[in-house]
Design a protein around this motif. Sequence first.
Motif, PDB file in Angstrom:
ATOM      1  N   GLY A   6      -6.038   9.414  32.007  1.00 51.44           N
ATOM      2  CA  GLY A   6      -6.942   8.883  33.025  1.00 51.44           C
ATOM      3  C   GLY A   6      -7.592   7.607  32.557  1.00 51.44           C
ATOM      4  N   ALA A  60     -13.425   4.324  35.801  1.00 46.67           N
ATOM      5  CA  ALA A  60     -13.412   3.577  37.071  1.00 46.67           C
ATOM      6  C   ALA A  60     -14.815   3.574  37.662  1.00 46.67           C
ATOM      7  CB  ALA A  60     -12.429   4.196  38.058  1.00 46.67           C
ATOM      8  N   ASN A  61     -15.160   2.470  38.296  1.00 51.09           N
ATOM      9  CA  ASN A  61     -16.416   2.447  39.049  1.00 51.09           C
ATOM     10  C   ASN A  61     -16.137   2.383  40.550  1.00 51.09           C
ATOM     11  OD1 ASN A  61     -15.706  -0.438  38.164  1.00 51.09           O
ATOM     12  ND2 ASN A  61     -17.128  -0.804  39.856  1.00 51.09           N
ATOM     13  N   THR A  67      -2.699   4.885  34.432  1.00 55.79           N
ATOM     14  CA  THR A  67      -3.203   5.926  35.327  1.00 55.79           C
ATOM     15  C   THR A  67      -2.624   5.773  36.734  1.00 55.79           C
ATOM     16  OG1 THR A  67      -5.237   5.945  34.035  1.00 55.79           O
ATOM     17  CG2 THR A  67      -5.345   6.976  36.211  1.00 55.79           C
ATOM     18  N   PHE A  83     -11.091   1.037  27.761  1.00 58.44           N
ATOM     19  CA  PHE A  83     -10.581  -0.103  26.994  1.00 58.44           C
ATOM     20  C   PHE A  83      -9.335   0.248  26.189  1.00 58.44           C
ATOM     21  CE2 PHE A  83     -15.021  -1.137  27.816  1.00 58.44           C
ATOM     22  CZ  PHE A  83     -14.891  -2.410  28.343  1.00 58.44           C
ATOM     23  N   ARG A  84      -8.747   1.384  26.484  1.00 61.54           N
ATOM     24  CA  ARG A  84      -7.472   1.761  25.860  1.00 61.54           C
ATOM     25  C   ARG A  84      -6.555   2.219  26.970  1.00 61.54           C
ATOM     26  NH1 ARG A  84      -9.590   5.653  20.924  1.00 61.54           N
ATOM     27  NH2 ARG A  84     -11.424   4.411  20.448  1.00 61.54           N
ATOM     28  N   SER A  85      -5.269   2.296  26.660  1.00 59.27           N
ATOM     29  CA  SER A  85      -4.335   2.751  27.685  1.00 59.27           C
ATOM     30  C   SER A  85      -3.681   4.065  27.288  1.00 59.27           C
ATOM     31  CB  SER A  85      -3.255   1.709  27.939  1.00 59.27           C
ATOM     32  OG  SER A  85      -2.381   2.210  28.945  1.00 59.27           O
ATOM     33  N   HIS A  95      -4.503  -3.931  43.089  1.00 57.42           N
ATOM     34  CA  HIS A  95      -4.892  -2.522  42.971  1.00 57.42           C
ATOM     35  C   HIS A  95      -4.247  -1.660  44.051  1.00 57.42           C
ATOM     36  CE1 HIS A  95      -7.966  -4.390  40.505  1.00 57.42           C
ATOM     37  NE2 HIS A  95      -8.327  -3.202  40.062  1.00 57.42           N
ATOM     38  N   LYS A 144     -19.902  -3.393  29.181  1.00 54.45           N
ATOM     39  CA  LYS A 144     -19.189  -4.418  29.963  1.00 54.45           C
ATOM     40  C   LYS A 144     -18.107  -3.740  30.794  1.00 54.45           C
ATOM     41  CE  LYS A 144     -21.367  -7.868  28.005  1.00 54.45           C
ATOM     42  NZ  LYS A 144     -22.358  -8.640  28.731  1.00 54.45           N
ATOM     43  N   THR A 145     -17.545  -4.512  31.722  1.00 56.15           N
ATOM     44  CA  THR A 145     -16.522  -3.970  32.609  1.00 56.15           C
ATOM     45  C   THR A 145     -15.135  -4.307  32.083  1.00 56.15           C
ATOM     46  OG1 THR A 145     -18.022  -4.331  34.430  1.00 56.15           O
ATOM     47  CG2 THR A 145     -15.725  -3.982  35.005  1.00 56.15           C
ATOM     48  N   GLY A 146     -14.214  -3.356  32.223  1.00 61.26           N
ATOM     49  CA  GLY A 146     -12.835  -3.639  31.844  1.00 61.26           C
ATOM     50  C   GLY A 146     -12.239  -4.676  32.787  1.00 61.26           C
TER      51      GLY A 146
HETATM   52  C1  LIG Z   1     -17.053   0.298  33.327  1.00 59.97           C
HETATM   53  C2  LIG Z   1     -15.594   0.167  33.670  1.00 59.97           C
HETATM   54  C3  LIG Z   1     -15.206   0.293  34.993  1.00 59.97           C
HETATM   55  C4  LIG Z   1     -13.847   0.201  35.344  1.00 59.97           C
HETATM   56  N1  LIG Z   1     -13.480   0.369  36.658  1.00 59.97           N
HETATM   57  C5  LIG Z   1     -12.175   0.341  36.992  1.00 59.97           C
HETATM   58  C6  LIG Z   1     -11.767   0.626  38.333  1.00 59.97           C
HETATM   59  O1  LIG Z   1     -12.568   0.932  39.214  1.00 59.97           O
HETATM   60  N2  LIG Z   1     -10.435   0.554  38.624  1.00 59.97           N
HETATM   61  C7  LIG Z   1      -9.502   0.230  37.679  1.00 59.97           C
HETATM   62  O2  LIG Z   1      -8.304   0.165  37.996  1.00 59.97           O
HETATM   63  N3  LIG Z   1      -9.848  -0.017  36.376  1.00 59.97           N
HETATM   64  C8  LIG Z   1     -11.166   0.050  36.014  1.00 59.97           C
HETATM   65  N4  LIG Z   1     -11.540  -0.171  34.724  1.00 59.97           N
HETATM   66  C9  LIG Z   1     -10.508  -0.560  33.736  1.00 59.97           C
HETATM   67  C10 LIG Z   1      -9.673   0.639  33.210  1.00 59.97           C
HETATM   68  O3  LIG Z   1     -10.489   1.721  32.841  1.00 59.97           O
HETATM   69  C11 LIG Z   1      -8.866   0.140  31.994  1.00 59.97           C
HETATM   70  O4  LIG Z   1      -7.982  -0.890  32.403  1.00 59.97           O
HETATM   71  C12 LIG Z   1      -8.119   1.241  31.254  1.00 59.97           C
HETATM   72  O5  LIG Z   1      -7.795   0.768  29.949  1.00 59.97           O
HETATM   73  C13 LIG Z   1      -6.830   1.676  31.931  1.00 59.97           C
HETATM   74  O6  LIG Z   1      -6.252   2.693  31.170  1.00 59.97           O
HETATM   75  P1  LIG Z   1      -4.796   3.292  31.484  1.00 59.97           P
HETATM   76  O7  LIG Z   1      -3.792   2.208  31.185  1.00 59.97           O
HETATM   77  O8  LIG Z   1      -4.674   4.476  30.574  1.00 59.97           O
HETATM   78  O9  LIG Z   1      -4.789   3.695  32.917  1.00 59.97           O
HETATM   79  C14 LIG Z   1     -12.884  -0.052  34.352  1.00 59.97           C
HETATM   80  C15 LIG Z   1     -13.279  -0.163  32.993  1.00 59.97           C
HETATM   81  C16 LIG Z   1     -14.613  -0.058  32.664  1.00 59.97           C
HETATM   82  C17 LIG Z   1     -15.015  -0.166  31.222  1.00 59.97           C
END
Ligand SMILES: Cc1cc2nc3c(=O)[nH]c(=O)nc-3n(C[C@H](O)[C@H](O)[C@H](O)COP(=O)(O)O)c2cc1C
Length: 213
Positions: free
Chosen positions: A26, A29-30, A52, A81-83, A124, A155-157
């Motif tokens: 997972g 997400a905000n 995800t 901040f990881r995948s 998206h 901070k936001t990703g």
């Molecule tokens: C505070 C915060 C909010 C985030 N909100 C979203 C979001 O709403 N939708 C989205 O696609 N990524 C969002 N991200 C970025 C993903 O969490 C990030 O790209 C993640 O590394 C994806 O992991 P995955 O490759 O395992 O899916 C957000 C990250 C942070 C830190």
Amino acid sequence: MDPKAFYAMSYGVYVVSTWDNGRPTGCTANCAAQITSAPATVMVSINKDNYTNRCIRDCGHFAISILAETSEPSVIGRFGFRSGRDTDKFDGVPYSIRDKLPILDDCCAYIACKVIDKMETSTHTVFLGEVIGAETLKKGTPMTYAYYHNVIKGKTGKNSPTYVAEEQAPAATEKYVCSVCKYVYVGDVPFENLPEDWTCPICGAPKSKFEKI
Ligand SMILES: Cc1cc2nc3c(=O)[nH]c(=O)nc-3n(C[C@H](O)[C@H](O)[C@H](O)COP(=O)(O)O)c2cc1C
């Protein structure tokens, strides 16, 4: 267009989870919201580059773990901040399976969904989910996105729909910034005096990943 106008919109902070061939995964997400109440439906907006996204498509289900102000901030960094492509994000994170989906223990409520529709934007996928289960797990104030920014100083990703590039730039005074998640160290102890095993409170990166600006 004034990008600051978007700051007036409100969000929560969530972990959107699903299954990757039997393995929980997972991302933070905000961008999630309730769309209708009867039948109950919710949406999440997930970047097409996020692992995800692929997993929700394949699984057909997702869950939203709603974080509380007391939730461990490192969870936000771990999932944001990881995948899941190259990390087992749930490894060591307490969770349970509810409505057949992985739900974080450290959250105030969850909503489990079956995907009933999708809308593709340029970056998206908006997944529309019919709610198949929802429960309050513990008392606590749900974390807002504003709390995450203003109190936790997170901070936001870059894959968030609400990412604003300028937000990532720290002020011009001398500061220590995490090169992984851009968290700016704000503690009372001078950065140099922090123990060598100190890690970023948001993403868990080691002290050596911090850069002096
Ligand atoms: C505070 C915060 C909010 C985030 N909100 C979203 C979001 O709403 N939708 C989205 O696609 N990524 C969002 N991200 C970025 C993903 O969490 C990030 O790209 C993640 O590394 C994806 O992991 P995955 O490759 O395992 O899916 C957000 C990250 C942070 C830190």
